[in-house]
Design an enzyme around this catalytic site. Sequence first.
Site, mmCIF file in Angstrom:
data_model
loop_
_atom_site.group_PDB
_atom_site.id
_atom_site.type_symbol
_atom_site.label_atom_id
_atom_site.label_comp_id
_atom_site.label_asym_id
_atom_site.label_seq_id
_atom_site.Cartn_x
_atom_site.Cartn_y
_atom_site.Cartn_z
ATOM 1 N N LEU A 36 5.016 -0.256 -8.093
ATOM 2 C CA LEU A 36 5.621 -0.578 -9.388
ATOM 3 C C LEU A 36 7.059 -1.071 -9.234
ATOM 4 O O LEU A 36 7.534 -1.884 -10.034
ATOM 5 C CB LEU A 36 5.553 0.633 -10.315
ATOM 6 C CG LEU A 36 4.125 1.053 -10.707
ATOM 7 C CD1 LEU A 36 4.155 2.291 -11.590
ATOM 8 C CD2 LEU A 36 3.385 -0.090 -11.396
ATOM 9 N N CYS A 76 -6.524 -17.230 -0.032
ATOM 10 C CA CYS A 76 -5.536 -18.079 -0.705
ATOM 11 C C CYS A 76 -5.456 -19.484 -0.113
ATOM 12 O O CYS A 76 -4.897 -20.384 -0.737
ATOM 13 C CB CYS A 76 -4.157 -17.425 -0.648
ATOM 14 S SG CYS A 76 -4.014 -15.906 -1.611
#
Length: 398
Positions: free
Chosen positions: A49, A152
């Site tokens: 976070l 990716c």
Amino acid sequence: MVLNHSPPPGLYITGLGSQYPPYLLGPEKLEEFAARFYDVESPGLKKLLQINRSSGIETRSAIRSYESGFATRPEAPTISELAEFYHQAGVDLTTQACKKALRESQISPQHVTHTIGVTCTNQGNPGFDLLVNRKLGLSANVDRMLLHGVGCAGGLAIMRAAAQIACGASMRRKPVRILAFACELCTPNVRHDLAFAEKAPNAENISIAGALFSDAAAAFVLCNEYAMAETEITPLFQLLEWGNSLIPDTVEHMAFFADVDGYRTVLTRDVPQYTKHAIGPMFEKLLPSYQSQIQSSSGEGVGEVAKSLGVSDFDWALHPGGEAIIEGAKQVLGLTEDQLQASREIYRTRGNSSSATVLIVLDRLRSLGKREYVVATSFGPGLAIEMAMLRRCEVDED
């Protein structure tokens, strides 16, 4: 035996399409969501976070909000539930991107000869590309290809595959109109990202994927010179050179795989260190052939300019895998903010949508960039680097 050496086939991108889902989620939304289901004081989740707050991403594109669907349930979705959702929402998103690319190319679905798809957020056979083809109304005789395992790097991997197919068709003097597409739905997997972070024994062992990834689809149409002879449209780009390579001894730094508890992402903090040092050598490897093709197809003045081309002469469609990847490339190559503005904008406003992102950056670069010469590069598991070198077919002289 004497072989006839003909000039390289002409490869042209005639249409590009990007499609984001309707929701934009700021960093605070992930924090609020995590607090509903997980221990946000656990070392791993606390670290994730913190990264979420400092990622440089203002909003991430999402197929759903954190107040609907899987996000409202006490338990995380299963892989089969994620697959079923992808076959609806992901296929719809991809179809919209494909329609944009086809419309710009002025090609009807019935005239598409090949499709090449890529995703890492859906598994299964038949692949999602078949569902996209059916939804678009493509011919049953379309040659299909679906790439797997490239992560990716997928957006440029399908461009490389399309180029190789088109070159083969040109040798046989056959027209090809290749529809290539990438789609990733990463945010439905956020429950698993948060759960893995919460369980991590310490903050050093977490994946930062939960703070970076978003949802999107992108598509392009690539035609060879025989297909271009049958149309009057001006293409967007000419694709002149491409390549890929593995970075030695880096396989453990990036992965995405099915785990007993759901899809798991491995993305270590060392990735930017490896990627930034891989771009320059790949560029230098491809540049001589790129220069040679420009010289052979242009007038004397442009040919002389081509001899001196360097990093600073290109607009860069850099896959924005993270703030550190963008900064690393800028530092090592000496790029300006002007050269990276499309990558910066997409990363800041939409996040990292895995394989689709580099194609979306290339699409955005059409209106932001002004240079005639363009290079696109992306990275995936391996670690692998993909690069494509293009030339604008219409250049704004202002």
